[in-house]
Structures are given as structure tokens and as C-alpha cells.
Write a protein that holds these residues in place. Structure first.
Motif, PDB file in Angstrom:
ATOM      1  N   THR A   1       0.458   5.634   0.436  1.00 57.65           N
ATOM      2  CA  THR A   1      -0.253   6.778   1.292  1.00 57.65           C
ATOM      3  C   THR A   1      -0.437   8.044   0.331  1.00 57.65           C
ATOM      4  O   THR A   1       0.200   8.157  -0.698  1.00 57.65           O
TER       5      THR A   1
ATOM      6  N   ALA B   1       0.657  -1.306  -0.010  1.00 56.49           N
ATOM      7  CA  ALA B   1      -0.097   0.073  -0.146  1.00 56.49           C
ATOM      8  C   ALA B   1       0.926   1.331  -0.083  1.00 56.49           C
ATOM      9  O   ALA B   1       2.103   1.184   0.456  1.00 56.49           O
TER      10      ALA B   1
ATOM     11  N   ASP C   1       4.669   2.094   1.554  1.00 52.15           N
ATOM     12  CA  ASP C   1       5.518   3.411   1.342  1.00 52.15           C
ATOM     13  C   ASP C   1       4.813   4.531   2.008  1.00 52.15           C
ATOM     14  O   ASP C   1       3.478   4.458   1.897  1.00 52.15           O
ATOM     15  N   ILE C   2       5.358   5.220   2.904  1.00 50.31           N
ATOM     16  CA  ILE C   2       4.623   6.122   3.812  1.00 50.31           C
ATOM     17  C   ILE C   2       5.083   7.506   3.647  1.00 50.31           C
ATOM     18  O   ILE C   2       6.214   7.807   3.955  1.00 50.31           O
ATOM     19  N   GLU C   3       4.289   8.342   2.890  1.00 53.19           N
ATOM     20  CA  GLU C   3       4.585   9.798   3.045  1.00 53.19           C
ATOM     21  C   GLU C   3       5.759  10.525   2.926  1.00 53.19           C
ATOM     22  O   GLU C   3       6.064  11.443   3.474  1.00 53.19           O
ATOM     23  N   CYS C   4       6.503  10.055   1.901  1.00 54.61           N
ATOM     24  CA  CYS C   4       7.950  10.526   1.600  1.00 54.61           C
ATOM     25  C   CYS C   4       8.639  10.824   2.814  1.00 54.61           C
ATOM     26  O   CYS C   4       9.243  11.691   3.120  1.00 54.61           O
ATOM     27  N   ASP C   5       8.421   9.780   3.785  1.00 55.92           N
ATOM     28  CA  ASP C   5       8.814   9.753   5.120  1.00 55.92           C
ATOM     29  C   ASP C   5       9.492   8.576   5.586  1.00 55.92           C
ATOM     30  O   ASP C   5      10.515   8.518   5.969  1.00 55.92           O
ATOM     31  N   ALA C   6       8.811   7.508   5.357  1.00 55.95           N
ATOM     32  CA  ALA C   6       9.396   6.161   5.868  1.00 55.95           C
ATOM     33  C   ALA C   6       8.592   5.160   5.042  1.00 55.95           C
ATOM     34  O   ALA C   6       8.225   5.318   3.998  1.00 55.95           O
TER      35      ALA C   6
ATOM     36  N   GLU D   1       2.932   9.982  -0.905  1.00 59.29           N
ATOM     37  CA  GLU D   1       3.708   9.153  -2.108  1.00 59.29           C
ATOM     38  C   GLU D   1       2.718   9.360  -3.195  1.00 59.29           C
ATOM     39  O   GLU D   1       3.477   9.754  -4.179  1.00 59.29           O
TER      40      GLU D   1
END
Lengths: 423, 555, 270
Positions: free
Chosen positions: A133, A131, B333-338, A136
């Protein structure tokens, strides 16, 4: 969020209503009236602007004190052999307080939109997924595949905020992004790119979505199908879609589970997810299940960390038991199994289902009933009347909600806690 | 409230007390020298009992998005371990990814009074805090993850001044209410989003051109220069990959003397010797740790059975997903964060690799000489659920028990391991160091993990038994901030713990830069990203405790 | 000796967990102990005798008067006979390992859920997810035989691992979804999505199915050697599949589900 005190105008207000937790709204408050001045949409404007009408609790339509209403609710719950709690268009704290009460009275926790969420959650529990978010999506997506859904009907600002954004972190020009609608056409033009390109639309009849999903998954695995069409769509067209996804460095596949409204839609969602998993053998792709309106993600997140299960949990036996089929409020009411209904809804003023059993409604001011409930306690809205937290669709970001006005409405959490203390 | 604990045998390594009989006094939740002649309200006769500070789990996944993904992934695991409502305790479920309430009850029942979530994503920190707030009876805290977030990678790849990086690191710690910084597969989580499948220590990130070595040095330096007590908490490159012992040794030497904590090192201590190209690197790792005083480790011991691995390392969790048992897993994949990866796993004692992993962890415990620099973890739930700690303690304290277990595992693995030849048995004093005094020192918790005057009265009292597993499973008493919360292994009172944080200083200029970055690239406003004190404290349960940083003292 | 018989005193309001009313539990209990067996009814526990008139003494043969709210009948039973006179509720025969469970009426959701052995016979209809796996579990029915005289609902045999499901009437949508082995035979019609995401196993269809999905490839008409053997195994079960005529049938074989690289087969009896 900043506060312009003289004009009572608030900037950067997060929306608890829209599921994508837009937090750039400009809101004007005068007295108990709320107006969205900027960045509202068809979901958030009615959400914020719903007027405050009732502020006093009622028992059988007659105005009473909060304490009397709480005592009556507690009396109903003490007697109940299967109280069902539903609605839960509300925030984290209200949900927490409800789960404490439900645990104590041996009730069932359901959520008004759980039937949609279960279509995803059953897949998560069966095979999982890869998945992504919203952040992204905003910065990376090259190809967006929308499966069987009309996004803008439910999420009016989705494209504006996350697809047609002005710039990205990695130098991609968002205007060049490709959007493919598979299985259903969009109702408007939100998916039309800034340079006027229309999305590719591949339609099929709704009953053929399961077959379409299976074919997509098979083709992603490289299967060769004898069939020339799948769900009425030429297999060659589907091969083109798979090929486009394979050539993309980062594709996102999304759907609105609430719109895949047919029995056992989890099987279809699973095929879509597995197609994406397979794509990741060579390139990167991810799913983004859309939802989060009316507290559905908030309810499932809080319930999961407090009970181990996402929703539709019964405490009748003294410990949480998950049953996405039997613990459905509509079914419990229809079969006469529930003998009390507690409806908690601080976001939406939509009425609870009419029921012949004693109902306790802890709801947004302005709620109208076909049948006056035994107990009605109007409460404030997290994000308007008091602080709180709401989850957006990707379940990663819990947005803080702030108090914007004070018109004397208490929170559902404090009402629920008071009922628990009165048992 | 005045309490006297009379005649217990005290193990308090922070104050050099090794098994002496002492009286302890508690006044209003704190340990004091004496009650100054006042009569105690309560007195507990602890003659023959073992007294330690409350245990601290310095690396346990108890809150945040990936834990709740693990919960949602495993309804079957929960069905097998229901926790009914009883007494003061609310209902929940247990085993690998327990509900938050059950997590707190079960930790407390084992004598733990604090646990630290080691992989708090900045954008998900709010959730981690909300979940940890629902863990009763324990103090909590989190290490916030950096190193694959695009803001940092942009700073690093553009050659930014270290001071700017320090400001960003400090701002992130403060904004997310963290205790320290964690880095997971440095740069690798981001690289995976660019379709890189491995990123070794000196391999370049495809987009940013920086290497994990650079990332580690930059972050370790930032943490050090900011005076954050807890050194950079490192989940290194190549988790679980045979041969990664070389990477880990290079990571140790590459940090050039800066303080660094290598977490779940068992998963990073694999050689490629032997017919199966899988061997123990524990001896070499232990040698390097013994020689490098700047390095601390926790082991991440595996224990046999079903569990779930929940990690920020989306890259390697995806690579290992084929081993999922049962066959289901999540990567994000998370929020251009981690990112994160959640893969259920069953460690089998008859499986060569799993059996050798078990040996490698135990070898590490036994070969690292200084108990102040090695910590007892299973990387809950990744190596095993935290409820297996008493069993692990017995393995460390009881050589004959350990050898009995060794004789039951995959014989090929047992034969390759030096475990059977290691005679060391941990003492109660050493256990108290690993699980209390050392952990508190490593985190900069000056008033926890010890029993000296001024300490918070987090105290665990055990009944001494030959079977250390039994002894550590059911303490006689547990006090949390001076309140008796557990008696004979049963919860008798519910209290809520504190949130431990640090607040390093930074130049406010970074915030303007971040505000612009949030507006352009993120999906929320900077002001909504920052976690406010009211979010933690307004419900009246948790208090925020701020530990001092020693900025400037170290740079 | 007459069967130990539990007759409901009045219609149920909430769902009732009757899992203790099986030979394994009841054998060796005195009448008084049986009368006081606690049964979960809504959020209360109620003594068996409060809900049921209890007669008879043979605990190897237990009878319960039916209700669609009677859940978990025969759960984990290993021996003897349990008869439901009338309808059963959800999770009938869940985790059952041996013995025989007969329902004279219909069964609800998840009958024979994760069945591990024994025979479940439903004279009426079965609800959805017959022989399926609970949410999160990857293994549905793994042994045993299920006979449905009437119709079965959707998603029969979800995640089925082994054993046989014989349906004399019609079956709903997603027959054999995600099954990994075992056999499901249907005499009547079959809804859409048959074999959806099946990995292995056999669907033997006598009636005309709704269209088979595009992810099954047609392998043509065959006389399959194993089929007579398979059907001979059902001979003693007294179903329509016992007819010796049926064994000589030629079948059209469809292979799939290719969406999961499946090696399952749908056999359409010609």
C-alpha cells in the motif's frame, strides 16, 4: 478537516479525483465557486474547480422537475431489455444505490475505466499477487520499479507524497531511494531524487512490453536465457535490474494499468506480479497497481462486496454474472445489444459515449453533450456537495469525503433510489 | 407492537432456563415480563418448538478488505453458487466468500442475528464497516487489529508506560468503532515486512527487538485495564505449524492470569508425534483451558470441502501458500498497520493432515468442559463456510453420526485420534450457551444472547427434530429486534442490524502524539482516519450501540 | 426423420442463450414442450417458438440458424449432433462432453471454452480465447478436439489442459498462453507471443510465426518420434494435418516458457 467559517476556507480536504486520495488540500468556497488554494495538481484542480452551470433536470433538453425526470428514467428502464449502467466516476453510496437499481431492472454494471482495471483483476483472479500500500511504500521502499508506465502523467503528486518524503519510520533516508523505469520513460522530472539523481530508464517499444515482462519473470526465477535481448533490451541489463531487486530489502513494483493499453495486457501484468512473487522467496518485494481515478477502485470494491464480482456484472438473468469481455459498455453499444444507457458520473463532467438508444445521465453539473440525452439530472459531487467515501488505488484506504458547499444539488444516490422506487 | 410467543420450550442459559415451557412477550422490539394485560397484536403458537435467543457468531470474517480480496480471487466459486433475486432478497452469490447481502440472508435463515468481524485493520476499518453495513438482518461489530502496527511497536520497544499504551489502545478502539482488540501473529505481520519468516513466542522482532510474549502481555493488560468487556482476542504465533501446541501452551501460561481469548485454537493445537510428525495436541490444550479460567477459546473447526482462508497473518499465509487450492493467493503488507493473506484451500477427508485437523477441532469441543468458555466457530471461511454450522452442531450433539463420519475419513488419522472414544454429546442447553449466552457474555452484550426481560427480542424458534443438522438449518421463526424476519427458513422481512461498539476512556494527550505521527509517516490525516458516527448512521439503517466498559474496576 | 431445426424469425437484438437447444435436453420432449422452452434473451425469458420457427423431429440432430449473438450453443452437450447454420456467438460448446458441434460460419469469443469432450468444428473463423478457461478458472479445454477451418483469434488454448486444437488458417497473438498440456497445430501464420507463459504442451506451427519470445530457448532441429503418431491420430478428422507427408517433417524445437519454468515446446515445422 477543519472549517474556517468566516473565510470559507477548508483545510485537509480529501480529493476524490486523484486516485491516491491526497487529503491535504486547502480549498476556498465562495457561493458555488471552488478554488484549490494549496496542494492541488493537474488532476485535482480541474476536479474541484469545475463550475456549477446546470442545476435543473432536463428531458430531451427541456427543463423539468426532478420528479418528472425520475419518472421518465423509470419508464425507460421498465421497457429496457438490456439497460447498461456505466460511468461510475462516483463514490460508495452512489455505487451502492446504482447496484440496487441495476439488480431490480436486470441491467449491466460497468465502469468507464473498467477496461483498465480488468487487466489487474484478471490477474488477481488467476494467480493473485503480493501487494503493498501507499503507506508501506512511503516508509519502506528501497527500489521502486515502474513497469511500462509514466506515473506522473496520471498521478502528479505520487513521488512528492510517497517516494521523496522527508523521513521514514525506519531511519531510511528517502532521498537515497532508487527508481527504475522499465519499458517506458517518464514524461517529467518527478522521479528525479531531491539530490538530483535521475531514475534509471530502460526503454522499449510498447509492443515489446509483454516480452520484457516475461523475461523479467524468467530471470527472477533464475532461468538462463539463450536470447541476448528481450524486447530490444539487453538481457544483461534486465539481469542487473533483477539483481538490484534481489539485493533490496523491500522493493515495490508498480504500473498504471490504464497505460498498458494493448489487448490481453493482463498476461503482461501477471508476469510482472509473478516476478515479484518469486523475489519473495529470498527477500521482500511487493506490487502496487496504481489506479483509482474517476471512481474505478470504488466501483470495483463496492461491486465486489455486493455481488461477488468486481465489475462488468450483468443482472439480466436475475443473478450477477461476471463477464469482463461481453459486459463492456462500448461493445454493448456498438453491437446494439444495450437498449438503454444510464450514465452515472458525479466526479467527472466528461460526456458519456454518444448512443442511439435512450440515455439517462445522472451527472456532474456542467456536463456538455454532443447529443442531448433523453434525461439529464445534474447532481452534486461527493466531497464537494455532500459527504461520501472514495477508494484510493491500493483499495485499503476508503477516504471520507465531506460537504464543502450547498448549492442545492442532490446526490446521485438519492436520484437512483428515487428511480428504483418509481419502477 | 405487542407479540406473544406461546408455549415454546425455552433454552435460555443466561437466565438458567433449561428446556422449560415458557411464554415470551415482546413489546416494541424488547422482551418484557408480561404485556400487563394488553392484548398482543400477534401471537405465535410455539408448542413443541425450541426457543433460543438469536445466535451470535463471535468470530466470522464477513467484512473488510481481505474478504473482498477473497471475493475477487474466486469468481469460479461464485459462479457455482449464484443467488438469484427472489422475493425481498436481492441477488448475490454464496459459498466461501459470499456477497454481503447473501451473507446476511443465509445467516438469518439459520437463526443467527449477530456476527463479529474479528480482523478489522485500523486503516481498513472504514471498509469493514461499510461492508458490514451491507449485511442485512444481523447485528455486527469488529475487533480491531493491533500488535503489528508500527505505532504500538514503537511504544513497546521504547519502553513506554503501560498507561500510554492503554491510551493508544482505547483511542484505536474508539476511532475505529470496534468492540475489542485482536492480535494476529503478535509482531509477526510486521516482522514479515522485515523478511522474518517465523516469529515464535520468545523470538525477537528483527527491528524492534520485542517478542510476541511482550506484545501479548501489553495488549492483554491494556484491554483488561481499560475495562473492555471482550478480552484480548488472540490469533497466536505459528498458525498451522506442526508443534505449535507448545507455543499455545506457553501463550496460555505466559499471559499470567489476564483474560485472553484464543481464537481458532484448532489451528494452534498441533503436535509432532508419529511417523508423519503431525499429531493432535487437543487433549493438552483442553487440559490447560480447563485449568485456566482466564482463558476462553473458539475452535475454528474445519469441515471438508473447498473454502478460502482469509487472515491477517501475512507471514504464515505466505508460508502456507504452496498448499493453495486452486493455485492462487494474495498477500499484502498494509499501511505500517497490519497485513493480510488470502489462500484458497480444499480440506480433503482422505488427506491425513486435513482429517486429523477435523478430529482435533472436535476433540477440543468435546474435551473442554465448560461450554461458557468454548465457542462454536469455523473461523468462517477459514475452516469452512458458516453455512456448515448446522452440520457441525450435529457432529457435537450426535455421537453415532460423528462416529459414522469418523469411519469415512483418512483411516490413519482416525486411528490416531481419540475422537471415537469420546462419548460426550452436547445438549441443546450447551449449544445455546456456546452460540448465544456465552458469546454475549464474552463480548459484554448485556441485552443480547438471552431471553430475559429487557433483552432485545432477537429470538430463534426451531422445530425440534432428531436430525439436529436439519433442525438448525431451517428455523421455524427468527425475530430480529422483535420483527419476524424469517419463517420456515425463508426471509420474510428485511431489517438492518446494529453496530456494537465500546468506547473506553483515554487521556487526550495521545491524540497530539498521534497527529504528529500521522503527519510524518502516514498517508492520511488523523482526522480523516477517525470514523465518524455519521458514516455509520446517516443512511438511517444501522444504529451504533455502545456497551459500557468497566475501567478501573479491573486494574 | 429430419433434423430438429430452429430457424430464427428475425435478427437478434440482445444475446440469446440457446444452451437448452441440445439433444440432451430436447430428446423426449413433445413439440409443444420444445416450443415453450424458456430461453434467456436479454433480461427476459422468451419461449423458443417466439424466436424460432421449429421444424423437423430428430432431436439427435439439431440445427439452429446462426447469429453472432447466439451464445452457449451446445453447452454441456454429451451426445448427438448440433449444427449452427451460419455464425455462432460466444461460449459455443462450453463444457461440452460429447457429440459433435458444427458451425458453418464463424464462432465468437470463448468457443470450446473448458471443453471436456466431443468434437467442435468451426468452418469459418474463431474468436479470442478458443478452448480457454473462464476468468478465475485454471483449467481450460481438458479433452476433445477443436477444428477451425479459418483463422482463430488471440489467446487460443489459454490454460488448456488436454485435447487438440487444429487450426487450418492463421492464429492470433498469445497462442497457447498459460497452457498446461495438449496440442495446438496451426497451418498458417501465428501472431506474437506464441506460448506465452505456457507450462507444458505442444504448439505445432507450419506457417511462419511472428518472432518467438526471448523466454524460449532453441533446442535445434529434430526428427521427433512422437510426431508421426500424433499426426496419425488426426488422420480421420479430414484436416490439412491428415496429410501423410506432414508426418515426416523435421522440426525446430523451442522450449519454454522459462518465465514459468515451463517445459512446453513450440515445434516449427522445417
Amino acid at each position: 478537516m477543519t472549517d474556517n467559517i468566516s473565510a470559507k476556507v477548508w483545510d485537509n480536504v480529501p480529493s476524490p479525483f486523484c486516485g491516491i486520495a491526497s487529503d491535504d488540500l486547502k480549498i476556498e468556497v465562495s457561493g458555488s465557486g471552488v478554488r484549490v488554494l494549496a496542494n492541488g495538481d493537474a488532476v485535482t484542480i480541474p476536479g474541484f474547480e469545475q463550475p456549477v452551470t446546470d442545476t435543473a433536470p432536463r428531458i430531451a433538453g427541456k427543463q423539468v422537475s426532478l420528479d418528472e425526470a425520475v419518472q421518465r428514467a423509470a419508464a425507460i428502464l421498465k421497457e429496457a431489455r438490456l439497460p447498461v449502467f456505466s460511468g461510475f466516476g462516483t463514490d460508495v453510496n452512489d455505487t451502492r444505490a446504482a447496484l440496487a437499481l441495476i439488480d431490480k431492472v436486470g441491467g449491466v454494471f460497468d465502469q468507464a475505466r473498467a477496461g483498465s482495471g480488468v487487466r489487474n483483476l484478471l490477474v488477481l483472479a488467476d494467480s493473485g499477487w503480493i501487494a503493498t500500500t501507499l503507506g508501506e511504500l512511503k516508509n519502506r521502499v528501497e527500489v521502486l520499479l515502474v513497469f511500462g508506465s509514466d506515473i506522473e502523467a496520471a498521478f502528479p503528486r505520487f513521488f512528492e507524497r510517497f517516494v521523496w518524503n522527508k523521513e521514514t519510520l525506519f531511519g531510511q533516508d528517502p532521498a537515497k531511494r532508487e527508481v527504475i523505469y522499465l519499458g517506458r520513460a517518464p514524461s517529467g522530472d518527478a522521479a528525479v531524487s531531491p539530490d538530483g539523481r535521475r531514475p534509471q530508464v530502460i526503454e522499449c517499444a510498447p509492443q515489446h512490453l509483454p516480452e520484457l515482462a516475461a523475461a523479467l519473470s524468467a530471470l527472477a526465477r533464475g532461468a538462463s536465457l539463450q536470447a541476448e535481448t528481450a524486447g530490444g533490451v539487453p538481457v544483461a541489463v534486465l539481469e542487473g535490474v533483477v539483481d538490484r531487486l534481489k539485493r533490496s530489502g523491500y522493493s515495490v513494483v508498480t504500473w498504471v494499468a490504464g497505460q498498458l493499453d494493448f489487448p490481453h495486457a493482463d498476461l503482461t501484468v501477471q508476469q510482472v506480479c509473478q516476478a515479484v512473487t518469486v523475489l519473495n522467496k529470498e527477500t521482500r518485494a511487493a506490487v502496487l497497481p496504481l489506479g483509482g481515478q474517476d471512481g474505478d477502485r470504488t466501483a470495483s470494491q463496492v461491486c465486489a462486496w455486493l455481488t461477488g464480482y468486481p465489475t462488468r456484472v450483468s443482472f439480466a438473468r436475475g443473478f450477477p454474472e461476471y463477464d469482463p469481455y461481453l459486459n463492456d459498455t462500448a461493445r454493448l453499444l456498438k453491437e446494439g445489444e444495450a437498449d438503454a444507457l444510464v450514465w452515472v458520473s458525479s466526479f467527472s463532467a466528461a460526456a458519456p459515449p454518444a448512443a442511439e438508444i435512450p440515455a439517462v445521465v445522472i451527472g456532474r453539473s456542467g456536463m456538455r453533450f454532443d447529443k442531448e440525452p433523453e434525461v439529464f439530472i445534474p447532481v452534486g459531487v461527493p466531497g464537494i456537495d455532500h459527504a461520501g467515501h472514495t477508494y484510493r488505488c491500493d483499495t485499503v484506504v476508503a477516504m471520507p469525503l465531506y460537504p464543502l458547499r450547498d448549492c442545492g444539488l442532490t446526490s446521485a444516490a438519492s436520484v437512483l433510489a428515487a428511480i428504483e422506487r418509481s419502477l | 407492537m405487542l407479540i406473544k410467543l406461546t408455549g415454546g420450550t425455552v433454552y435460555d442459559p443466561a437466565n438458567g432456563v433449561n428446556g422449560q415451557v415458557r411464554n415470551l412477550f415482546i413489546r416494541d422490539g424488547r422482551i418484557v415480563h408480561s404485556l400487563s394485560g394488553a392484548t398482543p397484536d400477534q401471537e405465535y403458537d410455539l408448542r413443541g418448538k425450541v426457543v433460543m435467543a438469536g445466535a451470535i457468531d463471535m468470530h466470522t470474517h464477513i467484512g473488510g478488505g481481505k474478504v473482498t480480496i477473497a471475493r475477487n480471487l474466486l469468481p469460479e466459486d461464485h459462479r457455482a453458487d449464484p443467488e438469484p433475486r427472489r422475493g425481498l432478497m436481492r441477488a448475490g452469490c454464496g459459498h466461501a466468500a459470499p456477497s454481503t447481502l447473501t451473507t446476511g440472508y443465509r445467516y438469518a435463515e439459520m437463526g443467527y442475528t449477530a456476527g463479529f468481524e474479528p480482523a478489522m485493520l485500523p486503516t481498513n476499518a472504514r471498509q469493514a464497516h461499510m461492508e458490514m453495513a451491507d449485511v442485512p438482518l444481523m447485528d455486527v461489530g469488529g475487533y480491531v487489529m493491533l500488535g503489528s502496527d508500527d505505532f504500538f511497536l514503537r511504544l513497546l520497544s521504547s519502553g513506554s508506560d503501560q498507561q500510554l499504551i492503554n491510551d493508544y489502545v482505547a483511542w484505536t478502539i474508539r476511532s475505529t468503532k470496534a468492540m475489542g482488540i485482536k492480535v494476529v501473529n503478535p509482531g509477526g505481520i510486521s516482522a514479515f515486512k522485515f523478511n522474518q519468516r517465523m516469529l515464535d513466542l520468545d523470538e525477537k522482532h528483527a527491528y524492534y527487538g520485542v517478542t510476541p510474549r511482550q506484545i501479548l502481555k501489553s495488549l492483554a493488560r491494556a484491554v483488561h485495564e481499560l475495562g473492555v468487556p471482550h478480552p484480548l482476542h488472540v490469533h497466536g504465533c505459528n498458525l498451522g505449524v506442526p508443534g505449535n501446541v507448545e507455543t499455545t501452551l506457553n501463550t496460555i501460561s505466559g499471559i499470567e492470569g489476564l483474560p485472553m481469548h484464543l481464537t481458532h485454537i484448532q489451528f494452534h493445537s498441533y503436535g509432532v508425534e508419529g511417523d508423519r510428525k503431525f499429531s493432535s495436541g487437543a487433549a493438552r490444550i483442553a487440559e490447560a483451558i480447563n485449568a485456566n479460567k482466564n482463558i476462553t477459546i473458539d475452535v475454528g473447526q474445519i469441515l471438508f470441502g473447498q473454502t478460502v482462508t482469509a487472515s491477517g497473518d501475512s507471514m504464515l499465509q505466505h508460508a502456507h501458500a504452496g498448499h493453495a487450492h486452486p493455485d492462487k493467493w494474495v498477500c499484502m503488507d498494509i499501511e505500517c498497520d497490519a497485513g493480510c493473506g488470502v489462500v484458497p484451500f480444499k480440506y480433503r477427508d482422505k488427506n491425513f493432515v486435513n482429517a486429523l485437523q477435523w478430529c482435533i477441532g472436535l476433540e477440543t469441543f468435546l474435551l473442554v468442559e465448560d461450554p461458557w468458555r468454548v465457542f462454536l466457530t469455523t473461523d468462517h471461511p477459514n475452516g469452512a463456510p458458516f453455512t456448515s454450522y448446522p452440520h457441525l452442531i450435529r457432529l457435537l450433539m450426535d455421537k453415532s453420526f460423528r462416529n459414522d463420519m469418523l469411519s469415512t475419513i483418512n483411516p490413519e488419522a482416525a486411528a490416531l485420534s481419540t475422537l471415537g472414544s469420546l462419548d460426550r454429546e452436547y445438549s441443546l442447553y450447551e449449544i445455546a450457551i456456546m452460540t448465544r449466552a456465552g458469546a454475549a457474555r464474552l463480548l459484554g452484550l448485556t441485552d443480547r444472547g438471552h431471553l430475559g426481560a429487557g433483552a432485545a427480542a432477537d429470538i430463534t424458534v426451531y422445530t425440534d427434530q432428531a436430525d439436529k443438522e436439519k433442525m438448525f438449518t431451517r428455523p421455524a421463526y427468527v425475530f430480529k429486534d422483535g420483527e419476524l424476519v424469517v419463517r420456515n427458513g425463508e426471509v420474510v422481512k428485511i431489517v438492518w442490524g446494529n453496530l456494537h461498539t465500546v468506547r473506553p476512556e483515554f487521556d487526550g494527550g495521545i491524540e497530539a502524539r498521534l497527529r504528529d505521527y500521522f503527519d510524518r509517516y502516514h498517508t492520511m490525516k488523523l482526522d480523516n482516519f477517525i470514523i465518524n458516527d455519521w458514516e455509520i448512521e446517516d443512511d438511517g439503517r444501522s444504529k451504533i450501540l455502545v456497551h459500557p466498559c468497566h475501567q478501573g474496576a479491573r486494574s | 426423420m429430419t433434423a430438429l431445426t430452429f430457424t430464427l424469425k428475425s435478427p437478434l437484438k440482445q444475446r440469446l442463450d440457446v444452451s437448452p437447444l441440445v439433444p440432451d435436453v430436447l430428446l423426449g420432449l413433445t413439440g409443444k414442450e420444445i416450443a415453450s422452452l424458456p430461453l434467456q434473451y436479454g433480461n427476459r425469458q422468451v419461449a423458443a417458438a417466439e424466436l424460432f420457427d421449429i421444424d423437423g423431429s430428430d432431436a439427435e440432430s439439431v440445427r439452429i440458424s446462426g447469429s453472432p449473438k447466439l451464445d452457449f450453443a451446445g453447452r454441456a452437450m454429451t451426445r448427438g449432433v448440433l449444427t449452427i447454420d451460419g455464425d455462432g456467438g460466444a461460449y459455443l460448446g462450453m463444457h461440452m462432453k460429447g457429440g459433435r458441434l458444427c458451425v458453418s460460419g464463424s464462432a465468437g469469443l470463448y468457443a470450446a471454452c473448458e471443453l471436456k469432450g466431443g468434437i467442435v468444428e468451426i468452418s469459418g473463423n474463431a474468436g479470442d480465447l478458443l478452448g480457454g478457461a473462464l476468468p478465475g478458472n485454471k483449467k481450460g479445454m481438458s479433452e476433445g478436439i477443436v477444428i477451425v477451418r479459418g483463422d482463430a483469434g488471440d489467446r487460443v488454448g489459454d490454460h488448456m489442459r488436454r485435447g487438440s486444437i487444429l487450426i487450418e488458417g492463421n492464429a492470433g497473438a498469445y497462442l497457447g498462453a498459460r497452457m498446461t498440456a495438449g496440442t495446438i497445430a496451426v497451418r498458417g501464420s501465428v501472431g506474437p507471443g506464441a506460448g506465452y507463459a505456457m507450462k507444458r504442451g505442444t504448439l505445432l506451427l507450419y506457417g511462419s510465426p511472428a518472432a518467438i519470445g526471448a523466454t524460449f530457448n532453441d533446442c535445434g532441429l529434430h526428427t521427433l518420434g512422437f510426431l508421426p503418431l500424433l499426426l496419425k491420430g488426426y488422420e480421420r478428422l479430414d484436416t490439412c494435418f491428415s496429410d501423410p507427408q506432414a508426418r515426416r517433417a523435421r522440426v525446430r524445437r523451442l522450449a519454454g516458457d522459462l518465465s514459468v519454468q515451463g517445459k512446453g515446446e513450440i515445434l516449427l515445422v522445417a
